[in-house]
Design an enzyme around this catalytic site. Structure first.
Site, PDB file in Angstrom:
ATOM      1  N   ASN A 132      43.185  32.343  16.530  1.00 12.41           N
ATOM      2  CA  ASN A 132      43.865  31.351  15.708  1.00 12.41           C
ATOM      3  C   ASN A 132      44.028  29.969  16.332  1.00 12.41           C
ATOM      4  OD1 ASN A 132      44.141  32.456  13.174  1.00 12.41           O
ATOM      5  ND2 ASN A 132      45.679  33.906  13.927  1.00 12.41           N
ATOM      6  N   SER A 241      45.270  43.524  12.528  1.00 20.13           N
ATOM      7  CA  SER A 241      45.557  42.137  12.918  1.00 20.13           C
ATOM      8  C   SER A 241      44.302  41.540  13.548  1.00 20.13           C
ATOM      9  CB  SER A 241      46.697  42.106  13.926  1.00 20.13           C
ATOM     10  OG  SER A 241      46.240  42.573  15.179  1.00 20.13           O
ATOM     11  N   THR A 242      44.289  40.214  13.659  1.00 21.33           N
ATOM     12  CA  THR A 242      43.148  39.550  14.292  1.00 21.33           C
ATOM     13  C   THR A 242      42.900  40.126  15.691  1.00 21.33           C
ATOM     14  OG1 THR A 242      43.711  37.525  13.117  1.00 21.33           O
ATOM     15  CG2 THR A 242      42.220  37.308  14.964  1.00 21.33           C
ATOM     16  N   GLY A 243      44.001  40.358  16.426  1.00 21.64           N
ATOM     17  CA  GLY A 243      43.847  40.864  17.790  1.00 21.64           C
ATOM     18  C   GLY A 243      43.159  42.222  17.813  1.00 21.64           C
ATOM     19  N   TRP A 263      52.024  41.673  22.578  1.00 20.31           N
ATOM     20  CA  TRP A 263      53.395  42.168  22.769  1.00 20.31           C
ATOM     21  C   TRP A 263      54.182  41.815  21.501  1.00 20.31           C
ATOM     22  CZ3 TRP A 263      55.444  45.488  26.151  1.00 20.31           C
ATOM     23  CH2 TRP A 263      56.833  45.637  26.159  1.00 20.31           C
ATOM     24  N   HIS A 293      50.746  43.592   8.283  1.00 20.18           N
ATOM     25  CA  HIS A 293      50.351  44.081   9.599  1.00 20.18           C
ATOM     26  C   HIS A 293      51.271  45.160  10.115  1.00 20.18           C
ATOM     27  CE1 HIS A 293      47.237  41.262  10.069  1.00 20.18           C
ATOM     28  NE2 HIS A 293      48.002  40.200  10.137  1.00 20.18           N
TER      29      HIS A 293
HETATM   30  N1  CTP Z   1      49.912  39.437  18.903  1.00 20.22           N
HETATM   31  C1  CTP Z   1      50.752  40.361  19.533  1.00 20.22           C
HETATM   32  N2  CTP Z   1      52.073  40.064  19.695  1.00 20.22           N
HETATM   33  C2  CTP Z   1      52.593  38.911  19.256  1.00 20.22           C
HETATM   34  C3  CTP Z   1      51.759  37.967  18.602  1.00 20.22           C
HETATM   35  C4  CTP Z   1      50.419  38.267  18.442  1.00 20.22           C
HETATM   36  O1  CTP Z   1      50.300  41.433  19.926  1.00 20.22           O
HETATM   37  N3  CTP Z   1      53.892  38.651  19.470  1.00 20.22           N
HETATM   38  C5  CTP Z   1      48.467  39.744  18.783  1.00 20.22           C
HETATM   39  C6  CTP Z   1      48.094  40.339  17.421  1.00 20.22           C
HETATM   40  O2  CTP Z   1      47.049  41.268  17.599  1.00 20.22           O
HETATM   41  C7  CTP Z   1      47.591  39.121  16.649  1.00 20.22           C
HETATM   42  C8  CTP Z   1      46.930  38.294  17.759  1.00 20.22           C
HETATM   43  O3  CTP Z   1      47.745  38.527  18.911  1.00 20.22           O
HETATM   44  O4  CTP Z   1      46.666  39.428  15.642  1.00 20.22           O
HETATM   45  C9  CTP Z   1      46.846  36.820  17.439  1.00 20.22           C
HETATM   46  O5  CTP Z   1      48.133  36.343  17.144  1.00 20.22           O
HETATM   47  P1  CTP Z   1      48.458  35.441  15.874  1.00 20.22           P
HETATM   48  O6  CTP Z   1      47.600  34.248  15.894  1.00 20.22           O
HETATM   49  O7  CTP Z   1      49.902  35.274  15.822  1.00 20.22           O
HETATM   50  O8  CTP Z   1      48.050  36.375  14.674  1.00 20.22           O
HETATM   51  P2  CTP Z   1      48.743  36.251  13.235  1.00 20.22           P
HETATM   52  O9  CTP Z   1      48.287  35.018  12.579  1.00 20.22           O
HETATM   53  O10 CTP Z   1      50.214  36.449  13.322  1.00 20.22           O
HETATM   54  O11 CTP Z   1      48.187  37.473  12.497  1.00 20.22           O
HETATM   55  P3  CTP Z   1      46.729  37.603  11.968  1.00 20.22           P
HETATM   56  O12 CTP Z   1      45.937  36.431  12.371  1.00 20.22           O
HETATM   57  O13 CTP Z   1      46.256  38.836  12.634  1.00 20.22           O
HETATM   58  O14 CTP Z   1      46.898  37.709  10.498  1.00 20.22           O
END
Ligand code: CTP
Length: 319
Positions: A132, A241-243, A263, A293
């Protein structure tokens, strides 16, 4: 067979984790961690039954022509027109074709990275994947700066670049992309309705500024295939999730995968508050039922895979 044994062990291990309480749920040893190469190969083989990341990581130019109409992956009733700009930015071949790495970092965006000192370690990996369009320069000591592959949900335009309302927002965006040089910029443009104008603006800025970044747009089947893999292994995740998507894709290219910034909990194991993102003030929203998610469940799964030597999860400081 291999698939069954992996699914059995996923279930058994998460049962064990669930029965424990409190912070012990997330305990994993870093000192004793050792890669389990046969498990890595088994996971890669099993994932390949559902998807081939080399192909599914992006659609290619020859699959479409300008004016084609496609259905959104998660919103089948709605459609998107493949514009001239979008078509011109589709890669001729997969940007990951024939690319293989000994070690990769997948960097999530959790505030757990702050004060981790993990920047150098992350940058030492052969291939670094980020999510992102997270900022790096101001946080280099903790997150590093190397970005070989970076994702960008269309919503980032709104969230981090003011919806491109002002010239300065657009300049900031162009500057961020120019720092990526010829890295891969992965834009899930075909998932849900709502982001199409943002995708068009992004495409237009890339073309207008002749940016070198290599755009990729995930295939229409990717999300279903990834979900299918995890479901078969009894991990009930509706919308990965993206991760988690990045880890799943990385198993194709990387022998050793190290995860940082995963985390999804508001406190660390000592009870200290942890920001949702290391770089902004977005709040935790993934505990409500409304959220698509299930990051805590994903985390438990990744934690189990760490304990079995399939991947390495770093949630503490890097020495
Ligand atoms: N992540 C995590 N713990 C957090 C924030 C993020 O484990 N506190 C991981 C998740 O796997 C997430 C990835 O880091 O998909 C990228 O974070 P982010 O950009 O915040 O993803 P989101 O936009 O919240 O969710 P997604 O893009 O997956 O819809």
């Amino acid at each position: 067979d291999g698939e069954q044994s992996l699914s059995r062990s996923v279930v058994n291990s998460s049962d064990k984790i669930n029965r424990k309480s409190g912070s012990s749920v997330f305990q994993h040893s870093v000192e004793r961690w050792k890669i389990n190469s046969s498990l890595v190969l088994e996971i890669r083989k099993n994932i390949l039954r559902f998807l081939d990341a080399e192909r599914d990581i992006s659609v290619v130019k020859s699959s479409f022509k300008p004016g084609d109409v496609i259905h959104y992956v998660l919103d089948r009733r709605r459609t998107l027109n493949i514009s001239q700009d979008l078509h011109s930015l589709l890669p001729e071949v997969s940007p990951m074709k024939n690319r293989r790495f000994k070690t990769c970092a997948v960097v999530g965006n959790s505030g757990i990275l702050l004060d981790s000192g993990c920047g150098k370690e992350i940058d030492n990996h052969e291939f670094v994947i980020r999510c992102n369009l997270a900022p790096v320069v101001e946080f280099a000591a903790d997150v590093g700066t190397k970005s070989d592959f970076i994702t960008m949900n269309p919503s980032v335009v709104q969230r981090a670049f003011g919806g491109f309302r002002n010239e300065s927002d657009r300049e900031k965006f162009v500057h961020r992309l120019s720092m990526l040089n010829d890295s891969v910029l992965w834009i899930p443009a075909f998932m849900v309705k709502g982001g199409e104008k943002h995708v068009e603006w992004v495409n237009a800025l890339i073309l207008k500024n002749k940016l070198k970044v290599r755009t990729a747009y995930p295939s229409l089947r990717l999300i279903h295939a990834v979900r299918g893999y995890w479901l078969t292994n009894k991990v009930y995740i509706k919308r990965p999730s993206t991760g988690l998507l990045m880890y799943t894709l990385a198993t194709r290219f990387c022998d050793e995968i190290h995860l940082y910034g995963f985390w999804p909990f508001p406190k660390d194991i000592n009870g200290k508050p942890v920001k949702y993102h290391y770089y902004d003030d977005l709040k935790y929203r993934y505990f409500s039922n409304a959220s698509p998610h299930r990051m805590p469940l994903e985390f438990k799964t990744l934690n189990m895979l760490h304990n079995r030597g399939a991947l390495k999860l770093t949630t503490g400081k890097c020495i």
